[in-house]
Design an enzyme around this catalytic site. Structure first.
Site, PDB file in Angstrom:
ATOM      1  N   ASP A 206       0.822  -1.212   0.000  1.00  0.00           N
ATOM      2  CA  ASP A 206       0.000   0.000   0.000  1.00  0.00           C
ATOM      3  C   ASP A 206       0.858   1.265   0.000  1.00  0.00           C
ATOM      4  O   ASP A 206       2.037   1.231   0.345  1.00  0.00           O
ATOM      5  CB  ASP A 206      -0.883   0.027   1.253  1.00  0.00           C
ATOM      6  CG  ASP A 206      -2.183  -0.742   1.079  1.00  0.00           C
ATOM      7  OD1 ASP A 206      -2.371  -1.362   0.020  1.00  0.00           O
ATOM      8  OD2 ASP A 206      -3.016  -0.719   2.011  1.00  0.00           O
ATOM      9  N   ASP A 207       0.229   2.371  -0.336  1.00  0.00           N
ATOM     10  CA  ASP A 207       0.831   3.710  -0.252  1.00  0.00           C
ATOM     11  C   ASP A 207       1.986   3.920  -1.229  1.00  0.00           C
ATOM     12  O   ASP A 207       2.869   4.742  -0.991  1.00  0.00           O
ATOM     13  CB  ASP A 207       1.312   4.036   1.177  1.00  0.00           C
ATOM     14  CG  ASP A 207       0.241   3.831   2.237  1.00  0.00           C
ATOM     15  OD1 ASP A 207      -0.951   3.834   1.873  1.00  0.00           O
ATOM     16  OD2 ASP A 207       0.582   3.666   3.418  1.00  0.00           O
TER      17      ASP A 207
ATOM     18  N   HIS B 251      -7.559   4.163   1.201  1.00  0.00           N
ATOM     19  CA  HIS B 251      -6.528   4.512   2.175  1.00  0.00           C
ATOM     20  C   HIS B 251      -7.209   4.667   3.539  1.00  0.00           C
ATOM     21  O   HIS B 251      -8.235   5.344   3.653  1.00  0.00           O
ATOM     22  CB  HIS B 251      -5.865   5.826   1.739  1.00  0.00           C
ATOM     23  CG  HIS B 251      -4.719   6.278   2.580  1.00  0.00           C
ATOM     24  ND1 HIS B 251      -3.676   5.449   2.945  1.00  0.00           N
ATOM     25  CD2 HIS B 251      -4.427   7.497   3.123  1.00  0.00           C
ATOM     26  CE1 HIS B 251      -2.805   6.134   3.679  1.00  0.00           C
ATOM     27  NE2 HIS B 251      -3.243   7.378   3.801  1.00  0.00           N
TER      28      HIS B 251
END
Length: 309
Positions: free
Chosen positions: A12-13, A133
């Site tokens: 993620d991110d 998110h």
């Protein structure tokens, strides 16, 4: 009969900062991450998209409504999604504003569509999967708008963070556990919404109990093993009389990277504490551990991405 397990390890991110990007790419090249989720409002999003293209990394969209700045021009000033400093409300601030009825859902939709548009511009294609998110996509009201956007763009896959074994994890501090249980409850209430829009997700989700300092090779093993046991022990449906012969799909959410060094990074406000912490590097080192890789092989676990499902 051996069970066929397809494991999507999602970093993620991606796009948060150059050091996060580098860490995720290093994990991908080591065969430890098989999929990434891009923050299009991240300070290094264009760099991330270029790295994904160069290394042929399967990439989806990490829709962000809680951290940093919107990408939709119209919403950058005077929008219900912004606090008085002109940034998104934050992980808990977003939830508070939502519960008070302060968020305009048409602006949520506008921003989600703008993020899909920017993803397309950066990568040259639509995202095969899209999640939220800080799990904003399963929140009340937001879940409906999110599902509409996915259906509109033909995005087939998402993430539903219902983690088997969450309740047994006594190492998670009470305040964090409270947040996780909220995410779980929101996720249960989202299942019917996503289903009615034809959206799909892997059979099993893991990632809350193995995050940051709680990640270890044995933790990942036991989370996967107990989740599979739990999943296969459920009564088989008439349509699927032999669950042992089928393929089980799992998504493991991870956050590897080299720690951010301020002021570089973030989504407009600079990097947060978690991204600057040693826990990112700890995840990276755990994921590339050869012991973990060999466990996948002996258990007939094949790493893949959403487009391989």
């Amino acid at each position: 009969r051996m069970l066929q397990v397809k494991l999507i390890v999602t970093g993620d991110d991606f796009g948060y900062c150059p050091r996060r990007n580098q860490g995720i790419v290093d994990c991908f090249l080591a065969g430890a991450v098989s999929n990434v989720s891009l923050l299009v409002n991240g300070s290094a999003a264009a760099d991330a998209a270029e790295l994904a293209r160069r290394h042929n990394i399967p990439i989806g969209l990490h829709a962000n409504l809680s951290e940093g700045s919107p990408v939709c021009e119209v919403l950058k000033t005077n929008s219900s999604l912004l606090n008085q400093d002109g940034f998104f409300h934050g992980k808990m601030g977003f939830r508070t504003a939502l519960s008070k009825g302060l968020l305009n859902m048409s602006e949520v939709k506008q921003e989600l569509k703008a993020q899909v548009g920017l993803f397309h511009k950066l990568t040259g294609h639509l995202p095969p999967h899209m999640d939220g998110h800080q799990h904003v996509h399963v929140l009340p009201e937001v879940r409906h708008v999110f599902a509409e956007v996915l259906e509109e763009y033909g995005i087939k896959y998402t993430r539903v963070p219902i983690e088997p074994g969450l309740h047994k994890c006594d190492w998670i501090p009470p305040s964090l556990m409270e947040f996780y249980l909220g995410v779980e409850e929101d996720s249960f209430n989202t299942v019917d919404v996503f289903t009615s829009h034809g959206i799909r997700w892997p059979d099993i989700y893991i990632g809350l109990t193995t995050m940051g300092k709680n990640m270890s090779v044995s933790n990942i093993w036991s989370a996967i093993d107990s989740a599979i046991t739990d999943f296969t022990s459920k009564a088989p449906s008439p349509a699927d009389p032999t669950p042992q012969s089928r393929t089980i799909t799992i998504e493991l959410m991870v956050h590897p990277g080299y720690p951010s060094v301020p002021p570089i990074g973030g989504c407009g406000e600079g990097p947060d504490d978690f991204s600057q912490s040693w826990e990112r590097l700890h995840e990276l080192q755990t994921l590339i551990n050869p012991e973990l890789q060999s466990h996948y092989r002996t258990r007939n676990i094949q790493l893949c991405s959403f487009k391989d499902l």
